[in-house]
Design an enzyme around this catalytic site. Structure first.
Site, PDB file in Angstrom:
ATOM      1  N   SER A 179      40.785  34.498  34.139  1.00 14.73           N
ATOM      2  CA  SER A 179      40.172  35.264  35.121  1.00 14.73           C
ATOM      3  C   SER A 179      41.137  36.447  35.489  1.00 14.73           C
ATOM      4  CB  SER A 179      39.686  34.671  36.125  1.00 14.73           C
ATOM      5  OG  SER A 179      40.628  34.149  37.046  1.00 14.73           O
ATOM      6  N   HIS A 207      33.842  33.530  32.748  1.00 24.27           N
ATOM      7  CA  HIS A 207      33.647  34.855  32.246  1.00 24.27           C
ATOM      8  C   HIS A 207      33.322  35.032  30.953  1.00 24.27           C
ATOM      9  CE1 HIS A 207      35.985  36.642  35.813  1.00 24.27           C
ATOM     10  NE2 HIS A 207      36.715  35.528  36.093  1.00 24.27           N
ATOM     11  N   LYS A 238      28.264  35.863  37.125  1.00 29.98           N
ATOM     12  CA  LYS A 238      28.800  37.108  36.536  1.00 29.98           C
ATOM     13  C   LYS A 238      28.000  37.626  35.460  1.00 29.98           C
ATOM     14  CE  LYS A 238      33.106  35.290  38.278  1.00 29.98           C
ATOM     15  NZ  LYS A 238      34.116  34.384  38.484  1.00 29.98           N
TER      16      LYS A 238
HETATM   17  C1  LIG Z   1      34.532  33.506  39.588  1.00 32.79           C
HETATM   18  C2  LIG Z   1      35.212  32.122  39.186  1.00 32.79           C
HETATM   19  C3  LIG Z   1      34.853  31.045  39.367  1.00 32.79           C
HETATM   20  C4  LIG Z   1      33.847  30.696  40.994  1.00 32.79           C
HETATM   21  O1  LIG Z   1      32.565  31.367  40.695  1.00 32.79           O
HETATM   22  P1  LIG Z   1      31.571  31.785  41.531  1.00 32.79           P
HETATM   23  O2  LIG Z   1      30.335  31.386  41.167  1.00 32.79           O
HETATM   24  O3  LIG Z   1      32.004  33.099  41.957  1.00 32.79           O
HETATM   25  O4  LIG Z   1      32.028  30.763  42.891  1.00 32.79           O
HETATM   26  C5  LIG Z   1      35.284  29.873  38.869  1.00 32.79           C
HETATM   27  N1  LIG Z   1      35.785  29.910  37.849  1.00 32.79           N
HETATM   28  C6  LIG Z   1      36.532  31.203  37.309  1.00 32.79           C
HETATM   29  C7  LIG Z   1      37.455  31.059  36.251  1.00 32.79           C
HETATM   30  C8  LIG Z   1      35.993  32.137  37.822  1.00 32.79           C
HETATM   31  O5  LIG Z   1      36.565  33.329  37.396  1.00 32.79           O
END
Ligand SMILES: *Cc1c(COP(=O)(O)O)cnc(C)c1O
Length: 391
Positions: A179, A207, A238
């Site tokens: 991330s 992602h 996302k």
């Molecule tokens: C954003 C993210 C999460 C958390 O997901 P949410 O649905 O926003 O709580 C978990 N792992 C990674 C790698 C992320 O980038």
């Protein structure tokens, strides 16, 4: 109270205070930020689905039919048909026996690791894994060995050193696309190791779901090892444009989580609008429009990253729509962020504890729906803000 206030002042003094900025429009390549239209380069809505009419329609229609809330946790009375339909669809999408929804990616990672692993188990975790994986490891009470980022040789060494005193289950856990650095996990090599050492492999594809691979199935599809991953975690908030998360895995794993995972058991389930919108997002991701959006995203990424790299900036090995520019210390990072905002470009500066000391960065995320000319303007803005360009 006084000590918290002092702590905040101390953070401000070091350029480390975090504050919130309000967006007053739908998410999109351009947003209204505190009264002003800016180019948005820090959303994870990579395919532009968050305000796509098909998702909005699906959410509205599910809300009219099933109401705004789910009323309870899944085991009480909160399993609704929209949850079940989406779970079936996600299992088919990832090619697993079953899938389970969680209320967010954070809840998923903490709940999966806590629900499946315990004190006799050993978790090998990439040093740059997401905070929610780190917290999940802690909650599991398993022993955790962090291996240096993407370093398969080091991981192999750790596994060999541990082999003679093995007790319980072994897990290798990694982000698919990292991330903060935007680079990819070496999944084929991790598969080789997990097979040799009879370990499980969990990939957090927050992602990459919808983004990577021929069919948008994520990092494992992209790297040709979809069938070898045991635990496919992904998020709906996302690239899928709505909210929530899932684990796709074998039936026994899913049934175990239904019985043991605390964030699943003790939390009200997602409102029907969220799974319904995610279902509509999967229609897009798996169809021709998804393929077209992924091509635009890749074109945009190459254009934007190419411009920055062409001027010698260090992008930390990014190979995805997450394009990071190493800036080092907090002060110049936040000055650059402010300068960019004045120029109408919203990019986040990332500081510790999200990244290590001295590894501050500008983290730009590219969307399929950005216009190429806007991305070039933003890249030139970044060069100017860092004093490296002439724009
Ligand atoms: C954003 C993210 C999460 C958390 O997901 P949410 O649905 O926003 O709580 C978990 N792992 C990674 C790698 C992320 O980038």
């Amino acid at each position: 109270m006084e000590d918290w206030r002092r702590q905040l002042e101390e953070l401000r003094g070091r350029g480390m205070l975090r504050t919130l900025r309000t967006v007053e429009s739908p998410q999109g390549p351009r947003v209204v930020l505190e009264g002003r239209e800016v180019l948005l380069l820090c959303s994870n809505d990579y395919l532009g689905l968050a305000s796509h009419p098909a998702l909005v329609e699906a959410a509205l229609s599910a809300t009219s039919r099933f109401g705004a809330g789910s009323g309870a946790s899944r085991l009480v009375s909160g399993t609704m048909s929209s949850h079940a339909l989406l779970e079936e669809r996600l299992a088919a999408f990832k090619g697993t026996e079953a899938a389970l929804l969680f209320n967010s990616g954070y809840a998923a990672n903490t709940g999966i690791l806590q629900g499946l692993f315990g004190p006799d188990d050993l978790i090998f975790s990439d040093a740059l894994n997401h905070a929610s994986i780190i917290d999940g490891c802690r909650l599991s009470r398993a022993r955790v060995l962090a291996y240096p980022h993407r370093d398969v040789k080091a991981l192999e060494g750790l596994m060999e050193a541990e082999a003679s005193r093995r007790k319980g289950r072994w897990l290798i856990v990694t982000d698919g696309v990292f991330s903060m650095d935007g680079d990819l996990a070496p999944l084929p090599e991790l598969v080789r190791l997990k097979e040799r050492h009879d370990a499980l492999l969990m990939v957090d594809d927050a992602h990459a779901t919808g983004v990577l691979g021929e069919g948008g199935r994520g990092t494992a599809e992209h790297l040709g090892c979809l069938g070898a991953v045991d635990l496919h975690m992904g998020t709906l908030g996302k690239a899928l444009g709505c909210f929530g998360a899932y684990l796709a895995a074998g039936r026994t794993v899913i049934d175990t989580l239904v019985n043991r995972s605390r964030p699943f058991i003790f939390s009200t389930s997602l409102p029907p609008a969220a799974p319904a919108a995610a279902y509509a997002a999967l229609d897009i991701v798996e169809g021709a429009e998804g393929a077209r959006l992924r091509r635009s995203l890749e074109g945009n990424r190459a254009l934007f990253a190419g411009r920055l790299e062409g001027h010698g900036l260090d992008l930390l090995g990014s190979r995805s729509q997450i394009v990071t520019v190493l800036t080092g210390e907090p002060e110049p990072t936040m000055t650059a962020t402010e300068r960019l905002l004045e120029a109408g470009v919203f990019v986040q500066g990332i500081r510790p504890p999200t990244v290590a000391e001295g590894k501050c960065r500008l983290r730009a995320t590219v969307m399929a729906t950005h216009r190429p000319e806007d991305l070039l303007r933003a890249a030139d803005g970044i060069l100017a803000a860092l004093g490296e360009g002439t724009a």
